[in-house]
Design a protein around this motif. Sequence first.
Motif, PDB file in Angstrom:
ATOM      1  N   ARG A 100      17.913  21.395   4.908  1.00 56.77           N
ATOM      2  CA  ARG A 100      18.798  20.628   4.016  1.00 56.77           C
ATOM      3  C   ARG A 100      20.156  20.485   4.693  1.00 56.77           C
ATOM      4  O   ARG A 100      20.648  21.414   5.314  1.00 56.77           O
ATOM      5  CB  ARG A 100      18.947  21.388   2.689  1.00 56.77           C
ATOM      6  CG  ARG A 100      20.183  20.975   1.898  1.00 56.77           C
ATOM      7  CD  ARG A 100      20.392  21.858   0.668  1.00 56.77           C
ATOM      8  NE  ARG A 100      19.401  21.544  -0.343  1.00 56.77           N
ATOM      9  CZ  ARG A 100      19.703  21.332  -1.640  1.00 56.77           C
ATOM     10  NH1 ARG A 100      20.946  21.355  -2.061  1.00 56.77           N
ATOM     11  NH2 ARG A 100      18.751  21.089  -2.501  1.00 56.77           N
ATOM     12  N   THR A 129      15.732  26.229   4.160  1.00 53.70           N
ATOM     13  CA  THR A 129      15.276  26.527   2.802  1.00 53.70           C
ATOM     14  C   THR A 129      13.885  27.148   2.760  1.00 53.70           C
ATOM     15  O   THR A 129      13.229  27.143   1.747  1.00 53.70           O
ATOM     16  CB  THR A 129      15.271  25.244   1.952  1.00 53.70           C
ATOM     17  OG1 THR A 129      14.390  24.295   2.560  1.00 53.70           O
ATOM     18  CG2 THR A 129      16.650  24.634   1.864  1.00 53.70           C
ATOM     19  N   TYR A 185      19.709  37.211  -1.333  1.00 57.09           N
ATOM     20  CA  TYR A 185      19.531  35.810  -1.705  1.00 57.09           C
ATOM     21  C   TYR A 185      20.361  35.506  -2.930  1.00 57.09           C
ATOM     22  O   TYR A 185      20.208  36.147  -3.969  1.00 57.09           O
ATOM     23  CB  TYR A 185      18.052  35.513  -1.981  1.00 57.09           C
ATOM     24  CG  TYR A 185      17.778  34.051  -2.291  1.00 57.09           C
ATOM     25  CD1 TYR A 185      17.998  33.075  -1.326  1.00 57.09           C
ATOM     26  CD2 TYR A 185      17.307  33.657  -3.540  1.00 57.09           C
ATOM     27  CE1 TYR A 185      17.756  31.728  -1.588  1.00 57.09           C
ATOM     28  CE2 TYR A 185      17.059  32.316  -3.812  1.00 57.09           C
ATOM     29  CZ  TYR A 185      17.284  31.358  -2.831  1.00 57.09           C
ATOM     30  OH  TYR A 185      17.044  30.041  -3.092  1.00 57.09           O
ATOM     31  N   LEU A 199      20.810  28.756  -5.213  1.00 59.33           N
ATOM     32  CA  LEU A 199      21.528  27.494  -5.187  1.00 59.33           C
ATOM     33  C   LEU A 199      22.279  27.327  -6.503  1.00 59.33           C
ATOM     34  O   LEU A 199      21.971  27.972  -7.497  1.00 59.33           O
ATOM     35  CB  LEU A 199      20.541  26.332  -5.006  1.00 59.33           C
ATOM     36  CG  LEU A 199      19.645  26.384  -3.764  1.00 59.33           C
ATOM     37  CD1 LEU A 199      18.608  25.278  -3.814  1.00 59.33           C
ATOM     38  CD2 LEU A 199      20.457  26.301  -2.493  1.00 59.33           C
ATOM     39  N   LYS A 229      22.631  25.271  -9.423  1.00 58.65           N
ATOM     40  CA  LYS A 229      21.960  24.184 -10.147  1.00 58.65           C
ATOM     41  C   LYS A 229      22.919  23.619 -11.191  1.00 58.65           C
ATOM     42  O   LYS A 229      23.364  24.333 -12.076  1.00 58.65           O
ATOM     43  CB  LYS A 229      20.676  24.698 -10.813  1.00 58.65           C
ATOM     44  CG  LYS A 229      19.672  25.180  -9.794  1.00 58.65           C
ATOM     45  CD  LYS A 229      18.240  25.105 -10.280  1.00 58.65           C
ATOM     46  CE  LYS A 229      17.324  25.526  -9.132  1.00 58.65           C
ATOM     47  NZ  LYS A 229      15.924  25.265  -9.328  1.00 58.65           N
ATOM     48  N   TYR A 260      20.762  18.348  -9.826  1.00 58.34           N
ATOM     49  CA  TYR A 260      20.676  18.730  -8.424  1.00 58.34           C
ATOM     50  C   TYR A 260      21.108  20.172  -8.227  1.00 58.34           C
ATOM     51  O   TYR A 260      21.891  20.716  -9.013  1.00 58.34           O
ATOM     52  CB  TYR A 260      21.539  17.808  -7.562  1.00 58.34           C
ATOM     53  CG  TYR A 260      21.123  16.358  -7.685  1.00 58.34           C
ATOM     54  CD1 TYR A 260      19.812  15.978  -7.392  1.00 58.34           C
ATOM     55  CD2 TYR A 260      22.012  15.386  -8.123  1.00 58.34           C
ATOM     56  CE1 TYR A 260      19.409  14.665  -7.521  1.00 58.34           C
ATOM     57  CE2 TYR A 260      21.610  14.062  -8.256  1.00 58.34           C
ATOM     58  CZ  TYR A 260      20.304  13.708  -7.957  1.00 58.34           C
ATOM     59  OH  TYR A 260      19.896  12.423  -8.083  1.00 58.34           O
ATOM     60  N   ALA A 261      20.587  20.758  -7.174  1.00 60.62           N
ATOM     61  CA  ALA A 261      20.965  22.117  -6.832  1.00 60.62           C
ATOM     62  C   ALA A 261      21.802  22.072  -5.560  1.00 60.62           C
ATOM     63  O   ALA A 261      21.355  21.550  -4.548  1.00 60.62           O
ATOM     64  CB  ALA A 261      19.722  22.967  -6.628  1.00 60.62           C
ATOM     65  N   GLY A 304      10.680  29.322  -0.611  1.00 57.93           N
ATOM     66  CA  GLY A 304      10.684  27.972  -0.072  1.00 57.93           C
ATOM     67  C   GLY A 304      11.094  26.996  -1.147  1.00 57.93           C
ATOM     68  O   GLY A 304      10.554  27.018  -2.246  1.00 57.93           O
ATOM     69  N   THR A 305      12.085  26.157  -0.835  1.00 60.74           N
ATOM     70  CA  THR A 305      12.469  25.116  -1.787  1.00 60.74           C
ATOM     71  C   THR A 305      12.522  23.787  -1.065  1.00 60.74           C
ATOM     72  O   THR A 305      12.677  23.739   0.149  1.00 60.74           O
ATOM     73  CB  THR A 305      13.846  25.388  -2.437  1.00 60.74           C
ATOM     74  OG1 THR A 305      14.841  25.357  -1.415  1.00 60.74           O
ATOM     75  CG2 THR A 305      13.875  26.706  -3.176  1.00 60.74           C
ATOM     76  N   ALA A 344      16.401  17.750  -3.455  1.00 58.52           N
ATOM     77  CA  ALA A 344      17.776  17.932  -3.923  1.00 58.52           C
ATOM     78  C   ALA A 344      17.860  18.839  -5.140  1.00 58.52           C
ATOM     79  O   ALA A 344      18.884  19.462  -5.399  1.00 58.52           O
ATOM     80  CB  ALA A 344      18.399  16.580  -4.238  1.00 58.52           C
ATOM     81  N   SER A 345      16.756  18.939  -5.908  1.00 53.95           N
ATOM     82  CA  SER A 345      16.813  19.774  -7.094  1.00 53.95           C
ATOM     83  C   SER A 345      16.460  21.224  -6.786  1.00 53.95           C
ATOM     84  O   SER A 345      16.494  22.082  -7.652  1.00 53.95           O
ATOM     85  CB  SER A 345      15.854  19.233  -8.162  1.00 53.95           C
ATOM     86  OG  SER A 345      14.524  19.401  -7.728  1.00 53.95           O
ATOM     87  N   GLY A 346      16.108  21.502  -5.532  1.00 55.09           N
ATOM     88  CA  GLY A 346      15.746  22.859  -5.152  1.00 55.09           C
ATOM     89  C   GLY A 346      14.435  23.317  -5.765  1.00 55.09           C
ATOM     90  O   GLY A 346      14.250  24.485  -6.103  1.00 55.09           O
TER      91      GLY A 346
END
Lengths: 619, 412
Positions: A46, A65, A395, A398, A400, A405-406, B181-182, B185-187
Amino acid sequence: MAENNATVENNTTVEETKEEVAPVEKKGGKKHIIVDPITRIEGHLRIEAVIDENNTIVDAFSSSTMFRGMETIMKGRDPRDCGLMAMRICGVCTGTHYQRSIEAVEDAFNVTIPKNARIVRNLIQGALYMHDHLVHFYHLHALDFVDVIDATKADPKKTAEEAVKWAGVSGHKPYISAEADFKAVQDRLVKFANEGRLGIFGNGYWGNKNYHLTPEQNLIGVAHYLKALDIQRDLAKMQAIFGGKNPHPQSIVVGGVTCVQDIKNPARIALFKQLLKDGREFIKGAYLPDVYMAGTMYAKEATDSDATYTATKGKGVGGTGGGILNYMSYGDFKLDDTGFYNAEDLFPSGIVMGGDVSKVLEVDSQKITEDVAHAWYEGTGKPEHPYVGTTIPKYTGLDKRDDGYAYLKTEEKYSWIKAPLYNGEKMEVGPLARMVVGYAKGDKRITKYVANFLKRSGLPITVLFSTVGRTAGRAIETELMSDVMMDWVDELAKNVANGDDSTWTEFDFDEVSVDCKGAGMAEAPRGALGHWMVIKDGKVTNYQAIVPSTWNAGPRDEKGQLGAYEAALIGTKVADPEQPLEIIRTIHSFDPCIACAVHVMDTKGKELAVYKVDPTCAF
Amino acid sequence: MAVDKQESVKSLFTAQSAKVDTNRGDAYYEKLYAQCRARLDELKELAPLNNRMDFKESIEDEGLDRRDFLKWASATTAMLMLPASFTPLVADAAVMMNRVPVVWIELSDCAGNTEALIRSDGPKIDEIILDIISLEFNETLLAASGHQAEKQLEDAIEHFKGKYLLFVEGAVPMGMDGQYGTIGASGETFHDHLQRIAKDAAAIVAVGSCATFGGIPAAAPNPTDAKGVMDVVKGKPIINIPACPANPSNMVGVILHYVLTGSIPELDSLLRPKFAFGYRIHDNCERRAHFDAGEYVEEWGDEGAKNNFCLYKVGCKGPMTFNNCSIIRYNEGVNWPVGVGRGCIGCSEPDFWDKYAYERPMANANIKAPTGGVEKTVDEFGLGLLTAAGVGIAIHAAASAVAGKKESEKEA
């Protein structure tokens, strides 16, 4: 045409960008872009970028990711078995992790492989370089330069003339030169485009104004893209002749290679040579001319010293996509049989700082440290040498948001890749680094190929410090490799003909594997690659690898120094913020391999074991 | 290519140990032939789903030799274990493969299977991925990135709802709520991603050892709790094409079979197509005569190695491994792991990293082998080998028969 669907958020809440990397005034109207997935790479990556009101990238973040935890899997195994497992780090640069792992064991056992094995390994890896670079250029990278749909407007006759012209610049005959051939490709393309769905070409950035090739040049690109699908099969076959199969060859073992019947069979040697010849024809008659073509048509970006990361620090060096300009090579392709770290290298080792080719530093592996300030691991607060560092995963996920979106939490931790440092500095690795280091060291062979490229293209050496330069460096290296491999095949055939059919060096496993450690530090197609192994009583007690994409794709360190990808994006001007064409062009120029970016963790997020040597990499 | 393969295929049908329900009888084949013919006629009525060019035209455009194509079709017919009379049907099916959209997603993977796919050795068709298979989505090859890539995927799912074959490459990490694992864009986690795209697939093809049985990420101690697709997705037909990476001939074979019959091929108890995994490597191995004669390579590069002796004592797991490598080999038949003097590491078997992938015979393993292993000396094991493997085959065949029966009941 693709609709405007990029994930764009008007940046009112985005983190403050650091002064040193964002010289642009922080007015409103900045945009924060997420590009995930980055396609046409190996693995899962990403990129997030902040773009100002002039559509210039002022900040960027690179995040891996995905992770699989392979270091843990190696622990407790027989060191001889690790190579095959290590190879599964990556199915694209297949075979390179395999050999590095085997070399680490050979270094630990102090085993020098026979001449035949050295040459066979060079041929297997050389075939990989040719294959990997070609597939990268055409199938993973070319669509960042070539507008496929625009090629439908080309005049086939002019296309043929254009092909002759660029092949001429390269000094070779064009691989495809007949008007009828270009016409046939175009007819297929027109039909394809008119009939609806575009499959893997669907929803691309066609028509973006930062595509600079003419319709005829685009048609050349498409014709070569298709032909390269055929050529790459043959190049892969070269690896399979001595490796058994591709991807994931299987003939390298601790002490040598197993393919004794293949090297003794003249028909195998002849087939290898024929495939090499055919592949070389394509490299010289299509790949290089296309790189001259792209280099010329994108020269404005490649020499735009204002659009660089260095420009944010005062004086810009190089062009768009240049980045940190520190280049490192461990060196590889042994040219004699004096032993692994004694032999002369085809690609010499060394470091060039800040794009200054007047000085080369020697690589001292003790100066490698890793920093986890922005990676999902607990840290001690300062960068640590791999031998004393710890790996405690942390960890933090993200962010969110309500928009669905995250986002990366860029102020804290945001990637599974650590940030490796050499003497406290970030490094870029890869084919360009090898060419720059070789050139700066005055290596005769490399200097000849680099100088030839610059002379024929009429571009200054600083053009290499850019996105286009990275791509050119890879092409220069591919040509060099395809030439030098001819000599290696002959050397192998001659040696076998002289009665030497030895392929393996004997060693007493029980005796040498009691307590030892070793390193396989050399070069993958994507850059400097090291595997480190600690062995006790015949078993691996620790395994560690720092892979090329750890160097290139890593996040910031504690001092805020940007990773190579991140820095390379800064300063880039984007034509349409909703189409991340320029971003993926620069990222692709590094040839990302992000499956390599995966660290160790158990299912509860706890460290699985405390290692004496830190499993630093990334896979 | 054709000569080598046809010889190998011939040996497949003549080898003593290879007689695993190959011939199903005339009545069976007549019925199947009629079914396939009807299916193809039905497909012919349809426009290509994705409006892709016809394979046939591409053959003509490229001026390719029709004979080469028929040779390929004939070798493929044999690979699919169908009688020679099916060759014209297979050729027709190949021409109509573009009626089947393929969506290919990557999870915890190394892209090795995508790489294998682009080595596919159809007839001399450079553009196999562009023309033959209508590849709607594949991250490694897709032009678009980011949101445009996600949209391309969503479009394909919507457009071909219930009709696409979903190829999955890579394992599914289940640990830490799937956050190993993602994607996007929304993960979205790999697990959720897979479930969402699997929902509307006609069938799922798990390709490579990671997607089938977990593969390398699932090797002990399986740090991310990685699983194969069949352990995660329920209520969909699943075909497993294991091996590391899977042989592209088998990928194309599965698609062809689907086009030809409209159903998934007959599977064994591990959901592997029997046309590819009905035999052990050992059954058709070119070094088999040396095994039978007791001539072994004892260490790398020795006199035995120079004379192509059997690789069992240096760790070949061909006797335990079901796959067709010894028949079709790799990279257009140019070589394979036994050919190159290394031997088989059992990569199409579950848990092979913990059970098989080492360069000693089972008895000398010296591995952690969390899944166990045969703890005998090499000589004892050598003696008992044929018997043990024979028992293995019997179990395998019985399980396959059950699986096959279920399948034919479904079809009926």
